[in-house]
Every structure is written in structure tokens, then in C-alpha cells.
Scaffold this active site. Structure first.
Site, PDB file in Angstrom:
ATOM      1  CE  LYS A 149      -3.571   2.366   2.627  1.00 22.52           C
ATOM      2  NZ  LYS A 149      -4.498   2.459   3.699  1.00 22.52           N
ATOM      3  CE  LYS A 204      -6.252   1.941  -0.179  1.00 21.59           C
ATOM      4  NZ  LYS A 204      -7.100   1.704   1.149  1.00 21.59           N
TER       5      LYS A 204
HETATM    6  C1  PBG Z   1      -6.602   3.887   5.380  1.00 18.10           C
HETATM    7  C2  PBG Z   1      -7.450   3.754   4.131  1.00 18.10           C
HETATM    8  C3  PBG Z   1      -7.176   4.344   3.249  1.00 18.10           C
HETATM    9  C4  PBG Z   1      -8.125   3.900   2.224  1.00 18.10           C
HETATM   10  C5  PBG Z   1      -8.810   2.880   2.649  1.00 18.10           C
HETATM   11  N1  PBG Z   1      -8.299   2.800   3.828  1.00 18.10           N
HETATM   12  C6  PBG Z   1      -6.099   5.474   2.777  1.00 18.10           C
HETATM   13  C7  PBG Z   1      -5.614   6.257   3.413  1.00 18.10           C
HETATM   14  O1  PBG Z   1      -6.283   7.194   4.060  1.00 18.10           O
HETATM   15  O2  PBG Z   1      -4.289   6.305   3.836  1.00 18.10           O
HETATM   16  C8  PBG Z   1      -8.239   4.461   0.723  1.00 18.10           C
HETATM   17  C9  PBG Z   1      -9.391   4.131  -0.117  1.00 18.10           C
HETATM   18  C10 PBG Z   1      -9.646   4.832  -1.383  1.00 18.10           C
HETATM   19  O3  PBG Z   1      -8.750   5.737  -1.561  1.00 18.10           O
HETATM   20  O4  PBG Z   1     -10.447   4.666  -1.955  1.00 18.10           O
HETATM   21  N2  PBG Z   1      -6.682   2.811   6.451  1.00 18.10           N
END
Ligand code: PBG
Ligand code: ZN
Length: 320
Positions: free
Chosen positions: A191, A244
């Protein structure tokens, strides 16, 4: 002369030689569930996506089931936040209620839960803060409590998104020791610290109040490090490995597909969704075609599972 065009001449032959096929079976649809009643609010930067309270969510779930989408990924938005995000392990919290509601009323729908703290902490970071940074091991202790609480509520799969080291190991051990040896874990293994999460943070009110997430999420420049992250999750026993975001990280999806014997998921994140929606609204692109082409590219890159806000719209295209 080599004539590759022979096999492109008609729709029939194009169908026969098509290498990649998207299917509704590939999709996971994210849902934002807000604590309280009578909530059905548009997210400005994500047209078509809403936050719902449980009393208003049935028509959304009916539609997901009708379209034959196999799974949802739940994000909870609590009514109160605190320093540690203690609501995450409240057995009566918004996530736990949502899990029970969906499993009771839609037993065939597969429920995956986001396991993190950023929507639940007053500072918006993904764990416990010590000395102005997220404390990895203190966060793991709370992560175990949250995981077990989701499992007890009836989650089908847990998906930790916080990028703490040792997450999978901690969760696997806690689940195994609490009678949940058969509950799978989908690791947000690779991620990146990405600007493509912008609309999501607006949607769930989880933008960090100070600093950023670069001490725990990955540098977008790093590919070898992605392999290292995936290796740890694989060895710790993650059942599914995720990359991701998706669209700007197709190379990483292919790396994982080629190197790990696990199903590979990708998260087609909020910013990727919003860009296509915005350009389509302006009439600059054909939104439906660009949506299908970008989802296809994720599958072609090697994703077995695609988490996407487009799931309903793409399912409609595929079902027709
Ligand atoms: C954080 C989280 C994020 C997303 C899902 N859970 C990103 C973040 O704020 O670092 C992003 C999902 C999206 O952008 O659709 N745990
Ligand atoms: Zn988080």
C-alpha cells in the site's frame, strides 16, 4: 508477411482470441456506513457513492445482491473518535452492528471488513501516536482487539489497511487462539502513500490532522520494497495479497502475480474513480468505456480480485 490483423477481422474471431475476461465475480464493492439514523449523504468528490446509516442501506444492498456482486468491503464511520480509536473494538460499534445486520439480512453476501483506526482516531492516523508518530507495536495490540471484535460479529474476512509491521502475524495468531482459525485475512500488503486517496479521506473524514502517512505507507517510487512487503505478509500467512492503488501500480500487481502463489487483489481507489467520473461529466471521455478499460487493465495485470467503487456500474455493463 506476418499478418496479426487476420485475427482481428470480425467480432467472432475477436471473441475467440480474447485473453482477459472481466467478470462480476471479480468485484468487491466498498460501503461507507455511518453510525446513527437517517443518513444517506452524497460524497461530493465521488459521484454515485454515498454514506449510509444502517436503517437506510437496504436498497443499496438489494442492488448489490441483484447485480450478483459477491462481496462488500465495509468502512465504519463512528459518531465519536478518541486518541486510540477505542470504538473499533466496541462489540456494539458501527462496524460490528453493520456486520450483524448484513449477515442476518443478506446471508449470501460475503462481508469483508476494513481493519484500521484512521476513521476512529481524533488525529486521523492509522494507530496509536507516541512521539508524533504511529507506534507500531502499541497499534498491533489494539489491532488484535479490533480483529476479534469483527470476527465475533460475524465477518467473513478481515482486511487490515494500516501498514503496521507484523500485522498479519498478530491477527493470524489472535484469530487462531480465539476459535477463528478458518477466518481468512486479506493483507493490504503493498500500500503506497498516495494522493489518490484524497476523496476517500473526505468521504470518511480520516485525513491526518498533522503530518502524513509516509512513515508507514510506502514510497510510490519503490518496487523492490513492494516485493519485500508482500513476502512478509505471505510468510505471516495472509490468504490474499493486495496492491493499492491499482491504476498507477499495474507493474506491482504483475510482480505479485508472478512471484506469489496467492490470489492477488487490487484496490481501485477513490481518486482513480473520481478522475474518470469528473472527465466523463465534462464530456471529455466516454466514462463507461474508460471504466471498463481500466478495470480490464487491472485484471490483465494479474488481479484476481478488484475492489472498486465502479462495481455496480461495471456489473450492469457485464450483465447486459
Ligand atoms: C486507510 C485507508 C485508505 C483507504 C482505505 N483505507 C487510505 C488512507 O487514508 O491512507 C483509501 C481508499 C480509497 O482511496 O478509495 N486505512
Ligand atoms: Zn487507516
Amino acid at each position: 508477411m506476418f499478418r496479426t490483423r487476420r485475427l482481428r477481422k470480425t467480432a467472432g474471431i475477436r471473441r475467440l482470441v480474447q485473453e482477459t475476461k472481466l467478470s462480476v465475480d471479480d468485484f468487491v464493492y466498498p460501503l461507507f456506513i455511518e453510525e446513527g439514523e437517517n443518513v444517506e449523504s452524497e460524497i461530493t468528490s465521488m459521484p454515485g457513492i454515498k454514506r449510509y446509516s444502517l436503517d437506510r442501506i437496504s436498497k443499496e444492498l438489494d442492488e448489490v445482491v441483484e447485480l450478483n456482486i459477491p462481496a462488500v468491503l465495509l468502512f465504519g464511520i463512528p459518531s465519536k473518535k478518541d486518541e486510540e480509536g477505542t470504538e473499533t473494538w466496541n462489540d456494539n460499534g458501527v462496524m460490528q452492528q453493520a456486520i450483524r445486520f448484513i449477515k442476518k439480512n443478506y446471508p449470501g453476501l460475503y462481508v469483508i471488513t476494513d481493519v484500521c483506526f484512521c476513521e476512529y482516531t481524533s488525529h486521523g492516523h492509522c494507530g496509536v501516536i507516541h512521539n508524533n508518530d504511529v507506534d507500531n507495536d502499541a497499534t498491533l495490540v489494539n489491532l488484535a482487539k479490533q480483529t476479534i471484535s469483527h470476527a465475533k460479529a460475524g465477518a467473513d474476512m478481515v482486511a487490515p489497511s494500516g501498514m503496521m509491521d507484523g500485522t498479519i502475524d498478530m491477527m493470524r495468531q489472535s484469530l487462531d487462539n480465539s476459535g477463528f482459525a478458518n477466518l481468512p485475512i486479506m493483507g493490504y500488503s503493498v500500500k503506497y502513500s498516495s494522493a489518490f486517496y484524497g476523496p476517500f479521506r473526505e468521504a470518511v473524514d480520516s485525513a491526518p490532522s498533522f503530518g502524513d502517512r509516509r512513515t508507514y505507507q510506502m514510497d510510490p517510487a519503490n518496487r523492490d520494497e513492494g516485493m519485500r512487503e508482500a513476502t512478509f505478509d505471505d510468510q505471516e500467512g495472509a490468504d490474499i495479497l493486495m496492491v493499492k492503488p491499482a491504476m498507477s501500480y499495474l507493474d506491482i500487481i504483475r510482480d505479485l502475480k508472478n512471484n506469489f502463489d496467492r490470489p492477488i487483489a487490487c484496490y481501485n481507489v477513490s481518486g482513480e474513480y473520481s478522475m474518470i467520473k469528473a472527465a466523463a461529466e465534462k464530456g471529455w471521455i466516454d466514462g463507461e468505456k474508460v471504466m471498463m478499460e481500466s478495470l480490464l487493465s487491472m485484471k490483465r495485470a494479474g488481479a484476481d480480485i478488484i475492489i472498486t467503487y465502479f462495481a455496480k456500474e461495471a456489473a450492469k455493463v457485464l450483465n447486459r
